[in-house]
Design a protein around this motif. Structure first.
Motif, PDB file in Angstrom:
ATOM      1  N   GLN A   1      31.920 -23.051  78.626  1.00 60.59           N
ATOM      2  CA  GLN A   1      30.656 -23.396  79.258  1.00 60.59           C
ATOM      3  C   GLN A   1      29.601 -23.837  78.239  1.00 60.59           C
ATOM      4  N   ILE A   2      29.893 -23.749  76.956  1.00 58.71           N
ATOM      5  CA  ILE A   2      28.902 -24.118  75.945  1.00 58.71           C
ATOM      6  C   ILE A   2      28.702 -25.626  75.959  1.00 58.71           C
TER       7      ILE A   2
ATOM      8  N   ASN B   1      28.517 -33.054  79.624  1.00 58.87           N
ATOM      9  CA  ASN B   1      27.604 -32.387  78.702  1.00 58.87           C
ATOM     10  C   ASN B   1      28.124 -31.060  78.180  1.00 58.87           C
ATOM     11  N   THR B   2      29.183 -30.524  78.764  1.00 57.61           N
ATOM     12  CA  THR B   2      29.742 -29.249  78.326  1.00 57.61           C
ATOM     13  C   THR B   2      31.235 -29.379  78.128  1.00 57.61           C
ATOM     14  N   VAL B   3      31.799 -28.387  77.442  1.00 53.72           N
ATOM     15  CA  VAL B   3      33.249 -28.368  77.231  1.00 53.72           C
ATOM     16  C   VAL B   3      33.970 -28.223  78.563  1.00 53.72           C
ATOM     17  N   SER B   4      33.399 -27.423  79.478  1.00 56.22           N
ATOM     18  CA  SER B   4      34.042 -27.235  80.780  1.00 56.22           C
ATOM     19  C   SER B   4      34.107 -28.554  81.555  1.00 56.22           C
ATOM     20  N   ASP B   5      33.074 -29.402  81.412  1.00 57.96           N
ATOM     21  CA  ASP B   5      33.121 -30.712  82.056  1.00 57.96           C
ATOM     22  C   ASP B   5      34.262 -31.554  81.499  1.00 57.96           C
ATOM     23  N   CYS B   6      34.430 -31.500  80.180  1.00 60.17           N
ATOM     24  CA  CYS B   6      35.527 -32.246  79.553  1.00 60.17           C
ATOM     25  C   CYS B   6      36.879 -31.783  80.092  1.00 60.17           C
ATOM     26  N   ILE B   7      37.053 -30.460  80.196  1.00 62.55           N
ATOM     27  CA  ILE B   7      38.324 -29.919  80.686  1.00 62.55           C
ATOM     28  C   ILE B   7      38.545 -30.346  82.134  1.00 62.55           C
TER      29      ILE B   7
END
Length: 517
Positions: free
Chosen positions: A24-25, A110-116
């Motif tokens: 979530q960062i 904008n976040t790592v979770s979005d990328c995943i």
């Protein structure tokens, strides 16, 4: 030693949880840090590709994608080639997206979770040096089955299209038939690991908002590792999970889903399965076929009544035969009774055991015909039934009338349009046989009363299961006991509190005089 092992497992669990939370960062402006964070999450994943390159030969960037889930040819032509061109170095990063990238759908991450999330959907993600945001490109592409006719819901007259395992194809099949913007598509994701995409489709202004809210609430409370088929959703949200009767209709046909939407119902589409769920539903909806509305109403009404008769035969015929033959000989005409007695003369089993043997054998043959390859499945089931039935009669294990009763019952069960409703009646057939063998016709009557009481207590998202017969709604009976002409079906069925009452203008009956004016 055991305490130490527990501490190690606990620490590993905490580390894993921290890793999940770290997704979530937000992305930082340090490209290497962002890439390393995603690499650590996709550790030991050889299908995740990290393609490094320089934008215009100046700024370092990474294009991350999962092999097999995205269109690599389009990615090369629309993303990599324009960005690696030397002229790209003269533009700011956001200008590149507007002037160089030719992909239709671009989402900001904008976040790592979005990328995943976007990577798991098949969209390549672009990360650039000194940029604290990335971009996901809508270039997902994977193998999918073409649109075909549903084998389990075939019709003589009607559309030949069926849902597929692709959610995008399924929603497009609905949009092709309902071209109004009132068709709303509400997405959500369920499954800790599968993150299965699910869609709630409903007609704004026709479906009751309370119904939509209730279905959404039940869907959101599902917390499970994965959703592999719509049956997972059905079992998690139905009102009476211990009932043998299905409370949610499942269909592969887009026309059935569209007609349900126009009645104010909600359709649930699950990615990875061709079966859509329709809620709420009633018992009479399960006994209706889509072809009832494509033929002339007189023919449809006759077929519907024939279907009702065979539903009763499918449930009660074996139990009635056992009850009469065991306890009520006086109900059989003398000539017929003598014929049946002579055929049973060599049979060593009572009628109850005889019926159970034939019913279990028939169900086993039907299941074997389904599970075997299509080339031999039907042949095995038909030949097996003929050979086993004839051999059993000649060997004196069962009587010929019992074989006829079981065969007629099996044929009757095939007339039920919905497989799940047919399975429910097949399950109830066995306790009915036991009651008939124990108490005779009194047992059959008790079984019927228990089933009716159970049906009266079932609800599907607040809708009584026997609607519109119990409670009685005279306006809706014209599409239950009969199939009234289409110009008579001017009102929608009243399922929930608020509903859009009229679905066609008045005076739609064909009138030659008015048509000629």
């Amino acid at each position: 030693m055991f305490s130490r092992n527990r501490r190690i497992r606990k620490n590993k669990k905490i580390d894993k949880q921290q890793q999940i939370e770290n997704r979530q960062i937000p992305l930082s402006s340090d490209l290497n840090q962002n890439v390393q964070g995603i690499r650590s999450i996709y550790e030991n994943c050889s299908d995740v590709v990290f393609r490094s390159f320089f934008i215009g030969g100046i700024r370092k960037a990474f294009l991350i994608y999962i092999e097999g889930l995205c269109n690599t040819e389009e990615m090369d032509a629309s993303v990599l080639t324009p960005l690696m061109d030397e002229s790209a170095g003269n533009h700011a990063f956001h200008e590149l997206l507007e002037k160089k990238i030719t992909v239709t759908k671009v989402e900001e991450v904008n976040t790592v979770s979005d990328c995943i999330k976007y990577l798991s959907m098949g969209s390549p993600v672009l990360l650039v040096e000194n940029e604290s945001e990335g971009f996901a490109f809508g270039l997902a592409k994977w193998e999918k089955r073409s649109v075909e006719e549903p084998s389990a819901e075939s019709v003589i007259r009607g559309p030949r299209e069926g849902f597929t395992e692709s959610l995008g194809v399924n929603t497009s099949l609905l949009r092709r038939r309902i071209r109004s913007p009132q068709l709303k598509i509400k997405p959500m994701r369920i499954g800790r690991y599968t993150q299965t995409e699910i869609i709630l489709a409903f007609m704004d202004g026709i479906a009751d908002p309370t119904l939509i809210e209730e279905i959404t609430k039940r869907m959101k409370r599902i917390d499970i590792d994965g959703i592999l088929e719509s049956g997972y959703i059905e079992e998690m949200i139905e009102d009476n999970p211990y009932s043998p009767f299905p409370q949610i209709l499942n269909t592969e046909r887009p026309d059935v889903a569209v007609s349900s939407l126009l009645e104010g119902k909600v359709v649930i589409l699950v990615d990875g399965t061709p079966f859509a769920l329709v809620a709420p539903t009633t018992l009479y909806s399960l006994l209706q076929s889509s072809e009832d509305y494509y033929q002339r109403f007189i023919i449809s009404t006759a077929i519907r009544w024939l279907r009702f008769v065979f539903v009763v035969i499918s449930l009660l015929l074996p139990s009635l035969y056992v009850a009469v033959l065991t306890f009520h000989h006086e109900m059989i005409p003398t000539t017929l009774f003598l014929s049946m007695a002579s055929s049973r003369e060599q049979v060593p089993f009572p009628a109850l055991i005889e019926a159970l043997i034939m019913e279990i054998t028939f169900e086993a043959l039907r299941e074997a015909g389904i599970r075997l390859p299509k080339q031999v499945g039907s042949a095995v089931s038909i030949v097996g039934a003929l050979v086993i039935g004839q051999s059993a009669v000649q060997a004196g294990i069962v009587s010929a009338p019992m074989v006829m009763v079981v065969a007629i019952t099996g044929i009757a069960s095939f007339t039920i349009p919905r497989y799940t409703a047919g399975v429910a009646l097949r399950m109830l057939r066995f306790p009915m046989i036991f009651l008939a063998g124990s108490l005779g016709l009194m047992g059959v009557m008790l079984g019927i009363i228990f089933i009716l009481i159970h049906l009266c207590t079932i609800r599907s998202f607040g809708v009584p299961y026997l609607t519109p017969m119990a409670p009685m709604k005279f306006r809706d009976i014209k599409d239950v006991l009969i199939r009234a002409p289409l110009w008579k079906l001017n009102t929608r069925p009243h399922l929930t509190g608020q509903y859009n009452k009229y679905r066609q203008a008045p005076n739609q009956k064909p009138d030659l005089g008015k048509g000629g004016e």
